[in-house]
Design an enzyme around this catalytic site. Sequence first.
Site, PDB file in Angstrom:
ATOM      1  N   CYS A 152      44.240  29.174  41.056  1.00 53.36           N
ATOM      2  CA  CYS A 152      43.640  29.467  39.752  1.00 53.36           C
ATOM      3  C   CYS A 152      43.617  28.264  38.820  1.00 53.36           C
ATOM      4  O   CYS A 152      42.598  27.978  38.192  1.00 53.36           O
ATOM      5  CB  CYS A 152      44.334  30.651  39.092  1.00 53.36           C
ATOM      6  SG  CYS A 152      46.079  30.396  38.675  1.00 53.36           S
ATOM      7  N   HIS A 174      49.037  33.232  35.722  1.00 51.45           N
ATOM      8  CA  HIS A 174      47.685  33.192  36.284  1.00 51.45           C
ATOM      9  C   HIS A 174      46.737  32.852  35.149  1.00 51.45           C
ATOM     10  O   HIS A 174      46.931  33.286  34.017  1.00 51.45           O
ATOM     11  CB  HIS A 174      47.350  34.567  36.878  1.00 51.45           C
ATOM     12  CG  HIS A 174      46.008  34.624  37.534  1.00 51.45           C
ATOM     13  ND1 HIS A 174      45.712  33.925  38.682  1.00 51.45           N
ATOM     14  CD2 HIS A 174      44.876  35.301  37.196  1.00 51.45           C
ATOM     15  CE1 HIS A 174      44.460  34.180  39.038  1.00 51.45           C
ATOM     16  NE2 HIS A 174      43.933  34.999  38.148  1.00 51.45           N
ATOM     17  N   HIS A 201      37.999  34.032  37.625  1.00 54.55           N
ATOM     18  CA  HIS A 201      39.310  33.567  38.084  1.00 54.55           C
ATOM     19  C   HIS A 201      39.324  33.522  39.603  1.00 54.55           C
ATOM     20  O   HIS A 201      38.328  33.828  40.254  1.00 54.55           O
ATOM     21  CB  HIS A 201      40.419  34.490  37.553  1.00 54.55           C
ATOM     22  CG  HIS A 201      40.444  35.822  38.220  1.00 54.55           C
ATOM     23  ND1 HIS A 201      41.528  36.273  38.925  1.00 54.55           N
ATOM     24  CD2 HIS A 201      39.519  36.816  38.309  1.00 54.55           C
ATOM     25  CE1 HIS A 201      41.274  37.488  39.408  1.00 54.55           C
ATOM     26  NE2 HIS A 201      40.064  37.824  39.041  1.00 54.55           N
TER      27      HIS A 201
END
Length: 177
Positions: A78, A129, A141
């Site tokens: 990510c 994240h 993402h």
Amino acid sequence: MTRVTRFNKVKISFLVLIVALWPGFAFSDSVALKSLLNQPEVEQSYSNEIQNALLAHYSNWAGTRHKLGGTGANGVDCSSFIQTLFQDQFQLQLPRSSREQMTMGERVDVSDLRSGDLLFFRTGPTRRHVGVYVGDNQFMHVSTRAGVEIAKLLSPYWQRHFITARRVGVLGATPSN
């Protein structure tokens, strides 16, 4: 207010109401429900320009698999995906890790989200994240399940794990195609 904007506000209000009434669902932020109902009007040209740059990047990366520590087309995580996106589309240097990225720019309230804002989530005791807000309550993402994707910010999972949003200076940047 245009018909489309009015329809979108009604649609968002309806979806938020359904999600809020869903058994066992709770917003992690007590103001999140109110803020989603009161989404601000964003200057159309800014929003379109940034959103188009984000979607152009997405079209090149869609479906690329998740790989912890990965930095390229064979697998990406990510924070590397976000770092590459901001470098390629906005010529902005971001740190490599999501923890470091979370210290960049300024904090943004959920009610003030704009295309290009970074979204941070706690997905484990020590894991963070990162994704980027695209608009229309969606963000881009790298999912461990589906790879690079666009997801719904209103989903119970993401609402439950949301930490903060940050604006890192895309406003002054000119997207490159």
